[in-house]
Design a protein around this motif. Structure first.
Motif, PDB file in Angstrom:
ATOM      1  N   GLU A 141      10.949 -12.180  -0.835  1.00 32.14           N
ATOM      2  CA  GLU A 141      11.122 -11.688  -2.201  1.00 32.14           C
ATOM      3  C   GLU A 141      10.370 -10.373  -2.347  1.00 32.14           C
ATOM      4  OE1 GLU A 141       9.977 -14.431  -5.220  1.00 32.14           O
ATOM      5  OE2 GLU A 141      11.763 -15.677  -4.989  1.00 32.14           O
ATOM      6  N   LEU A 142      11.067  -9.341  -2.814  1.00 26.59           N
ATOM      7  CA  LEU A 142      10.450  -8.044  -3.067  1.00 26.59           C
ATOM      8  C   LEU A 142      10.500  -7.758  -4.555  1.00 26.59           C
ATOM      9  CD1 LEU A 142      11.844  -5.875  -0.115  1.00 26.59           C
ATOM     10  CD2 LEU A 142       9.589  -6.945  -0.320  1.00 26.59           C
ATOM     11  N   ASP A 143       9.352  -7.347  -5.103  1.00 26.06           N
ATOM     12  CA  ASP A 143       9.189  -7.190  -6.544  1.00 26.06           C
ATOM     13  C   ASP A 143       8.612  -5.808  -6.845  1.00 26.06           C
ATOM     14  OD1 ASP A 143       8.540  -7.336  -9.213  1.00 26.06           O
ATOM     15  OD2 ASP A 143       7.307  -9.137  -9.040  1.00 26.06           O
ATOM     16  N   ASN A 144       9.330  -5.031  -7.669  1.00 29.33           N
ATOM     17  CA  ASN A 144       8.799  -3.722  -8.074  1.00 29.33           C
ATOM     18  C   ASN A 144       8.341  -3.727  -9.525  1.00 29.33           C
ATOM     19  OD1 ASN A 144      11.171  -3.714  -9.516  1.00 29.33           O
ATOM     20  ND2 ASN A 144      11.801  -1.648  -8.894  1.00 29.33           N
ATOM     21  N   SER A 145       8.095  -4.928 -10.055  1.00 31.78           N
ATOM     22  CA  SER A 145       7.646  -5.205 -11.436  1.00 31.78           C
ATOM     23  C   SER A 145       8.779  -5.107 -12.452  1.00 31.78           C
ATOM     24  CB  SER A 145       6.489  -4.269 -11.854  1.00 31.78           C
ATOM     25  OG  SER A 145       6.951  -2.966 -12.153  1.00 31.78           O
ATOM     26  N   ASN A 205       0.819  -1.216   0.000  1.00 31.06           N
ATOM     27  CA  ASN A 205       0.000   0.000   0.000  1.00 31.06           C
ATOM     28  C   ASN A 205       0.854   1.267   0.000  1.00 31.06           C
ATOM     29  OD1 ASN A 205      -2.509  -1.143  -0.102  1.00 31.06           O
ATOM     30  ND2 ASN A 205      -2.866  -1.083   2.107  1.00 31.06           N
ATOM     31  N   LYS A 206       1.952   1.231   0.742  1.00 32.50           N
ATOM     32  CA  LYS A 206       2.772   2.432   0.925  1.00 32.50           C
ATOM     33  C   LYS A 206       3.830   2.602  -0.156  1.00 32.50           C
ATOM     34  CE  LYS A 206       0.862   3.478   4.955  1.00 32.50           C
ATOM     35  NZ  LYS A 206      -0.026   2.319   5.141  1.00 32.50           N
ATOM     36  N   THR A 207       4.308   1.493  -0.747  1.00 33.27           N
ATOM     37  CA  THR A 207       5.445   1.591  -1.681  1.00 33.27           C
ATOM     38  C   THR A 207       5.192   0.956  -3.039  1.00 33.27           C
ATOM     39  OG1 THR A 207       6.432  -0.517  -0.996  1.00 33.27           O
ATOM     40  CG2 THR A 207       7.024   1.458   0.285  1.00 33.27           C
ATOM     41  N   SER A 208       4.119   0.190  -3.192  1.00 23.59           N
ATOM     42  CA  SER A 208       3.820  -0.590  -4.402  1.00 23.59           C
ATOM     43  C   SER A 208       4.735  -1.799  -4.564  1.00 23.59           C
ATOM     44  CB  SER A 208       3.891   0.274  -5.674  1.00 23.59           C
ATOM     45  OG  SER A 208       2.902   1.281  -5.629  1.00 23.59           O
ATOM     46  N   LEU A 209       5.593  -2.048  -3.582  1.00 21.47           N
ATOM     47  CA  LEU A 209       6.429  -3.247  -3.633  1.00 21.47           C
ATOM     48  C   LEU A 209       5.590  -4.460  -3.241  1.00 21.47           C
ATOM     49  CD1 LEU A 209       9.749  -2.100  -1.889  1.00 21.47           C
ATOM     50  CD2 LEU A 209       9.397  -2.513  -4.324  1.00 21.47           C
ATOM     51  N   LYS A 210       5.691  -5.528  -4.032  1.00 25.18           N
ATOM     52  CA  LYS A 210       5.007  -6.767  -3.697  1.00 25.18           C
ATOM     53  C   LYS A 210       5.978  -7.683  -2.964  1.00 25.18           C
ATOM     54  CE  LYS A 210       1.774  -6.662  -7.603  1.00 25.18           C
ATOM     55  NZ  LYS A 210       1.309  -7.379  -8.825  1.00 25.18           N
ATOM     56  N   GLY A 211       5.500  -8.289  -1.891  1.00 28.97           N
ATOM     57  CA  GLY A 211       6.364  -9.166  -1.106  1.00 28.97           C
ATOM     58  C   GLY A 211       5.833 -10.577  -1.036  1.00 28.97           C
ATOM     59  N   ARG A 212       6.750 -11.542  -1.087  1.00 27.08           N
ATOM     60  CA  ARG A 212       6.385 -12.953  -0.918  1.00 27.08           C
ATOM     61  C   ARG A 212       7.319 -13.550   0.122  1.00 27.08           C
ATOM     62  NH1 ARG A 212       6.957 -12.071  -6.292  1.00 27.08           N
ATOM     63  NH2 ARG A 212       5.060 -11.930  -7.547  1.00 27.08           N
ATOM     64  N   TRP A 213       6.731 -14.195   1.103  1.00 29.79           N
ATOM     65  CA  TRP A 213       7.511 -14.774   2.197  1.00 29.79           C
ATOM     66  C   TRP A 213       7.671 -16.285   2.007  1.00 29.79           C
ATOM     67  CZ3 TRP A 213      10.056 -13.183   6.605  1.00 29.79           C
ATOM     68  CH2 TRP A 213      10.399 -14.182   7.519  1.00 29.79           C
ATOM     69  N   TYR A 214       8.880 -16.790   2.225  1.00 29.36           N
ATOM     70  CA  TYR A 214       9.161 -18.220   2.161  1.00 29.36           C
ATOM     71  C   TYR A 214       9.855 -18.636   3.457  1.00 29.36           C
ATOM     72  CZ  TYR A 214       8.318 -17.514  -2.842  1.00 29.36           C
ATOM     73  OH  TYR A 214       7.765 -17.179  -4.049  1.00 29.36           O
TER      74      TYR A 214
END
Length: 326
Positions: free
Chosen positions: A37-41, A15-24
Motif C-alpha cells: 500500500e502506497l499513501d501520499n496522504s 525519505n526520497k518521495t514522502s510516500l508511505k508504504g505498508r507491506w502485507y
C-alpha cells in the motif's frame, strides 16, 4: 519473507518521495509475495508486490509473466543495477530499491529517482564458481553422469589438477548443489538454483575470459549471417542461436563460440577486427553437442537473458519455459 529489508526499502522511499508504504504478506497460494500500500496522504494505492534480494537479468522472465496477470506490479529489491532498472522501466514494471532508486507510474503518479548507488559489498568466492568451477559445473548441468567420472579423467579432460577437481566438487556439495544418491553415485540437487547461479556467475567471471574479439564481415555474409560457413569447430550462441532454435528473433548482435584461433577465422570467414556486430568467444566445454551449429541450450539461454533485452528474454523463455520459478 524477510521483513527487515522491506522496511529499509520503504524507509528510503519515504525519505526520497514522502510516500508511505505498508507491506502485507500474501500467504494464500497467490503467485505474488504480497501487497504494497502506497499513501501520499490524499490517495492510497494497493499494488501487487514482489520482493527479491537482488534482481538479475534472468528474473525478468518471471517478472514479465507476473506483470501480465498483475497490472500494477511493483518489485522491491535491496539492489537493482542500472541496466536492470532500465529494462524494468521499458517493461512498465514499477520498482523500489534500498538506496532510494524508484520508478512508480500509476494513474497520475509519476515518480522516477535514478542514479543512487549502494555501498559495495565484498563477496567470498566459492570454488564451485571459480572460472574452472564454472566450466565443470556447465558440463555437470549438461551431463549429470559426468559427476561420476573419475577425478583423474576429469582432470585430464580439462587440463586441471586432481586437487582442483576435488575442491570444486566438494564446494558444490557444501553449497547443497550435488549429493550422493541411494546407490552412492553423485547427482545434482537444487538444479534450478545451480543453473540460476551458474548463469549469473558465467556472465561475470567466465565469459569475459573467453572473449577473442569483436569483428565485422567484409563480404556477402554481412547481409545474411545464416550463410556463414561455420565448419565443425564453431557454433552460434546468443541471438543467432536463439533465432535458429525458435524462429522468433531477428539477431542484431552475432555471438560465435569456436575452437579456432582468431587469425584462422579471419581468413576463413572473411572478417575484420574492429567495431562490428560479431563477437567471438572460445569454446570451453569438452562434450559432444546435440546440434552441430548451435551451442548447448543452457548457454544460449544464459547469453540471451544476460543481455536484459526484452526481445531476447522472450526468446529465452521459449527455450526453457518455467525453468526459473522461485
Amino acid at each position: 519473507m524477510k521483513i527487515q529489508p522491506i522496511f529499509q526499502i520503504l524507509y528510503e522511499l519515504q525519505n526520497k518521495t514522502s510516500l508511505k508504504g505498508r507491506w502485507y504478506d500474501k500467504n494464500d497460494g497467490h503467485s505474488i509475495d504480497g501487497v504494497l500500500e502506497l499513501d501520499n496522504s490524499k490517495v492510497i494505492y494497493a499494488l501487487p508486490a514482489e520482493y527479491k534480494k537482488e534482481i538479475k537479468p534472468f528474473h525478468l522472465i518471471a517478472l514479465k509473466d507476473l506483470k501480465e496477470t498483475n497490472k500494477n506490479l511493483i518489485v522491491l529489491s535491496e539492489q537493482i543495477f542500472p541496466t536492470i532498472r532500465d529494462r524494468l522501466r521499458e517493461m512498465g514494471i514499477n520498482y523500489i530499491d534500498s538506496t532510494g532508486n524508484c520508478f512508480i507510474q500509476i494513474n497520475d503518479w509519476h515518480f522516477l529517482i535514478d542514479g543512487l548507488r549502494a555501498p559495495s559489498k565484498k563477496s567470498v568466492q566459492k570454488n564451485g564458481f571459480t572460472r574452472t568451477g564454472l566450466i565443470l559445473a556447465f558440463h555437470f548441468l549438461n551431463d549429470e553422469n559426468y559427476l561420476n567420472t573419475t577425478y583423474r579423467q576429469i582432470a585430464e579432460d580439462y587440463k586441471i589438477s586432481l586437487g582442483n577437481v576435488n575442491k570444486i566438487i566438494n564446494s558444490l556439495k557444501e553449497q547443497n548443489y550435488i549429493a550422493k544418491g541411494k546407490n552412492k553415485t553423485l547427482r545434482i540437487i537444487n538444479r534450478d538454483k545451480l543453473l540460476e547461479q551458474w548463469i549469473l556467475e558465467y556472465d561475470e567471471k567466465l565469459k569475459p575470459t573467453l572473449f577473442l574479439g569483436e569483428f565485422r564481415f567484409i563480404n556477402e555474409y554481412a547481409k545474411d549471417w545464416t550463410k556463414v560457413p561455420l565448419g565443425v569447430n564453431s557454433q552460434w550462441g546468443g541471438e543467432p542461436a536463439g533465432d535458429l532454435l525458435t524462429n522468433y528473433l531477428q539477431p542484431a548482435e552475432l555471438t560465435l563460440y569456436t575452437k579456432e584461433n582468431s587469425m584462422d577465422l579471419i581468413k576463413k570467414l572473411k572478417i575484420a577486427p574492429g567495431k562490428g556486430n560479431l563477437k567471438i568467444y572460445s569454446r570451453f566445454w569438452m562434450f559432444n553437442d546435440k546440434r552441430p551449429n548451435v551451442v548447448p541450450t543452457i548457454l544460449v539461454y544464459a547469453d540471451l537473458v544476460n543481455t536484459g533485452d526484452p526481445r531476447n528474454i522472450e526468446t529465452a523463455k521459449m527455450l526453457i519455459d518455467g525453468l526459473f520459478r522461485d
